[in-house]
Design a protein around this motif. Structure first.
Motif, PDB file in Angstrom:
ATOM      1  N   LEU A  96      -5.898   0.271   3.627  1.00  0.00           N
ATOM      2  CA  LEU A  96      -5.530   1.689   3.612  1.00  0.00           C
ATOM      3  C   LEU A  96      -5.272   2.149   2.182  1.00  0.00           C
ATOM      4  O   LEU A  96      -4.841   1.371   1.327  1.00  0.00           O
ATOM      5  CB  LEU A  96      -4.286   1.920   4.468  1.00  0.00           C
ATOM      6  CG  LEU A  96      -4.460   1.833   5.988  1.00  0.00           C
ATOM      7  CD1 LEU A  96      -3.106   1.995   6.692  1.00  0.00           C
ATOM      8  CD2 LEU A  96      -5.436   2.890   6.485  1.00  0.00           C
ATOM      9  N   PRO A  97      -5.505   3.421   1.908  1.00  0.00           N
ATOM     10  CA  PRO A  97      -5.246   3.934   0.553  1.00  0.00           C
ATOM     11  C   PRO A  97      -3.793   3.716   0.145  1.00  0.00           C
ATOM     12  O   PRO A  97      -2.885   3.768   0.966  1.00  0.00           O
ATOM     13  CB  PRO A  97      -5.577   5.426   0.670  1.00  0.00           C
ATOM     14  CG  PRO A  97      -6.531   5.510   1.817  1.00  0.00           C
ATOM     15  CD  PRO A  97      -6.116   4.446   2.779  1.00  0.00           C
ATOM     16  N   ASN A  98      -3.606   3.474  -1.109  1.00  0.00           N
ATOM     17  CA  ASN A  98      -2.273   3.198  -1.645  1.00  0.00           C
ATOM     18  C   ASN A  98      -1.353   4.401  -1.456  1.00  0.00           C
ATOM     19  O   ASN A  98      -1.721   5.537  -1.752  1.00  0.00           O
ATOM     20  CB  ASN A  98      -2.388   2.848  -3.130  1.00  0.00           C
ATOM     21  CG  ASN A  98      -1.105   2.259  -3.664  1.00  0.00           C
ATOM     22  OD1 ASN A  98      -0.300   1.718  -2.913  1.00  0.00           O
ATOM     23  ND2 ASN A  98      -0.913   2.359  -4.977  1.00  0.00           N
ATOM     24  N   ARG A  99      -0.157   4.140  -0.911  1.00  0.00           N
ATOM     25  CA  ARG A  99       0.874   5.161  -0.681  1.00  0.00           C
ATOM     26  C   ARG A  99       0.402   6.262   0.269  1.00  0.00           C
ATOM     27  O   ARG A  99       0.808   7.413   0.149  1.00  0.00           O
ATOM     28  CB  ARG A  99       1.315   5.801  -2.008  1.00  0.00           C
ATOM     29  CG  ARG A  99       1.589   4.824  -3.135  1.00  0.00           C
ATOM     30  CD  ARG A  99       2.740   3.916  -2.852  1.00  0.00           C
ATOM     31  NE  ARG A  99       3.024   3.017  -3.977  1.00  0.00           N
ATOM     32  CZ  ARG A  99       3.922   2.041  -3.945  1.00  0.00           C
ATOM     33  NH1 ARG A  99       4.625   1.821  -2.840  1.00  0.00           N
ATOM     34  NH2 ARG A  99       4.121   1.282  -5.002  1.00  0.00           N
ATOM     35  N   SER A 100      -0.424   5.926   1.252  1.00  0.00           N
ATOM     36  CA  SER A 100      -0.944   6.947   2.171  1.00  0.00           C
ATOM     37  C   SER A 100      -0.112   7.108   3.431  1.00  0.00           C
ATOM     38  O   SER A 100      -0.299   8.075   4.172  1.00  0.00           O
ATOM     39  CB  SER A 100      -2.391   6.609   2.554  1.00  0.00           C
ATOM     40  OG  SER A 100      -2.454   5.339   3.216  1.00  0.00           O
ATOM     41  N   ILE A 101       0.796   6.178   3.716  1.00  0.00           N
ATOM     42  CA  ILE A 101       1.620   6.224   4.928  1.00  0.00           C
ATOM     43  C   ILE A 101       3.059   6.540   4.525  1.00  0.00           C
ATOM     44  O   ILE A 101       3.686   5.778   3.787  1.00  0.00           O
ATOM     45  CB  ILE A 101       1.560   4.890   5.690  1.00  0.00           C
ATOM     46  CG1 ILE A 101       0.113   4.543   6.048  1.00  0.00           C
ATOM     47  CG2 ILE A 101       2.425   4.952   6.929  1.00  0.00           C
ATOM     48  CD1 ILE A 101      -0.556   5.531   6.972  1.00  0.00           C
ATOM     49  N   SER A 102       3.566   7.679   5.015  1.00  0.00           N
ATOM     50  CA  SER A 102       4.928   8.083   4.679  1.00  0.00           C
ATOM     51  C   SER A 102       5.873   8.016   5.861  1.00  0.00           C
ATOM     52  O   SER A 102       7.091   8.005   5.671  1.00  0.00           O
ATOM     53  CB  SER A 102       4.930   9.509   4.116  1.00  0.00           C
ATOM     54  OG  SER A 102       4.362  10.416   5.054  1.00  0.00           O
ATOM     55  N   THR A 103       5.351   7.962   7.096  1.00  0.00           N
ATOM     56  CA  THR A 103       6.179   7.866   8.301  1.00  0.00           C
ATOM     57  C   THR A 103       5.503   6.935   9.298  1.00  0.00           C
ATOM     58  O   THR A 103       4.307   6.620   9.178  1.00  0.00           O
ATOM     59  CB  THR A 103       6.390   9.243   8.954  1.00  0.00           C
ATOM     60  OG1 THR A 103       5.115   9.756   9.383  1.00  0.00           O
ATOM     61  CG2 THR A 103       7.048  10.221   7.990  1.00  0.00           C
ATOM     62  N   PHE A 104       6.276   6.519  10.286  1.00  0.00           N
ATOM     63  CA  PHE A 104       5.707   5.673  11.330  1.00  0.00           C
ATOM     64  C   PHE A 104       4.702   6.452  12.167  1.00  0.00           C
ATOM     65  O   PHE A 104       3.725   5.884  12.673  1.00  0.00           O
ATOM     66  CB  PHE A 104       6.826   5.131  12.226  1.00  0.00           C
ATOM     67  CG  PHE A 104       6.346   4.228  13.323  1.00  0.00           C
ATOM     68  CD1 PHE A 104       5.815   2.980  13.038  1.00  0.00           C
ATOM     69  CD2 PHE A 104       6.409   4.634  14.649  1.00  0.00           C
ATOM     70  CE1 PHE A 104       5.355   2.144  14.047  1.00  0.00           C
ATOM     71  CE2 PHE A 104       5.962   3.812  15.660  1.00  0.00           C
ATOM     72  CZ  PHE A 104       5.434   2.566  15.366  1.00  0.00           C
TER      73      PHE A 104
END
Length: 236
Positions: A96-104
């Motif tokens: 996955l792209p770096n820092r692309s997930i901020s929440t569950f």
């Protein structure tokens, strides 16, 4: 030149010196330390071949026992999810792209969209008409198989399920005759009659396995024959 050779694997790519810092989660999640008392969820690893929605539901249920609160809870849900993945699913998370997930919620959306093709279509209640009792299948086996399929249907209809269960039974079975002569308006009543039929079926199987005993009529005939023989001996 090696890449042009048929069957030759591509050369290995060199990892960047700072590749360890490439994480799919934002900084606010990455810096949170997992609680020491948090145990890994004991569940089957997802490898990309089963239903992703079922995996997410099971993961949420397992993580309900986590005592962490607030923003730590969100981080625990995100960072703990990767422990339940293996094979292609784990490689997908790492890619996955770096820092692309901020929440569950972001993680769940991306996960279910990626593996949506593995989802099995849900059946309607009419599918239950396909379940028919086998020639050598007992009532308890048919009842268990029918209930397992009934749980998985979508848009459940009681009357349809009751009628499908009745039609699936052997036409010569006592249970089929009972639910036909006395229609059931709820599946709970069907289960009550089915349980009674199962008890009778199990008792008959037990009796069939026991040594045969002479019937009352045959016992009486033996006693009469014995009395006649004794009377004949006395007269002699």
């Amino acid at each position: 030149m090696l890449s042009r050779v048929p069957g030759m694997l591509p050369p290995l790519e060199k990892a960047a010196p700072d590749s360890y810092a490439n994480l799919p989660f934002v900084h606010a999640i990455s810096i949170v330390a997992m609680p020491k008392g948090l145990n890994n969820p004991n569940m089957t690893l997802f490898d990309g071949t089963t239903n992703p929605f079922d995996h997410v539901c099971q993961y949420k249920q397992k993580m309900m026992i986590v005592t962490a609160i607030g923003h730590v809870k969100e981080a625990c849900m995100c960072k703990g999810f990767r422990i339940t993945l293996s094979g292609p699913a784990l490689r997908w998370l790492v890619s996955l792209p770096n820092r692309s997930i901020s929440t569950f919620a972001d993680l769940v959306i991306a996960f279910t969209q990626q593996f949506a093709s593995c989802r099995k279509p849900q059946n309607h209640t009419g599918y239950l008409y396909r379940i028919v009792q086998g020639a050598n299948e007992t009532i308890v086996e048919f009842n268990t198989r029918f209930n397992n399929e009934k749980v998985a249907v979508r848009e459940y209809d009681v009357s349809t399920a009751v009628e499908a269960f009745r039609r699936g039974l052997h036409h010569e079975s006592d249970l089929y005759k009972q639910v036909t002569m006395h229609p059931c308006h709820s599946f709970e009543v069907v289960q009550e009659k089915s349980t009674a039929a199962i008890r009778l079926e199990e008792d008959m199987l037990v009796r069939a396995s026991l040594p045969s005993t002479p019937s009352i009529s045959s016992t009486s005939a033996i006693e009469k024959s014995s009395r006649k023989q004794s009377v004949g001996k006395k007269e002699e």
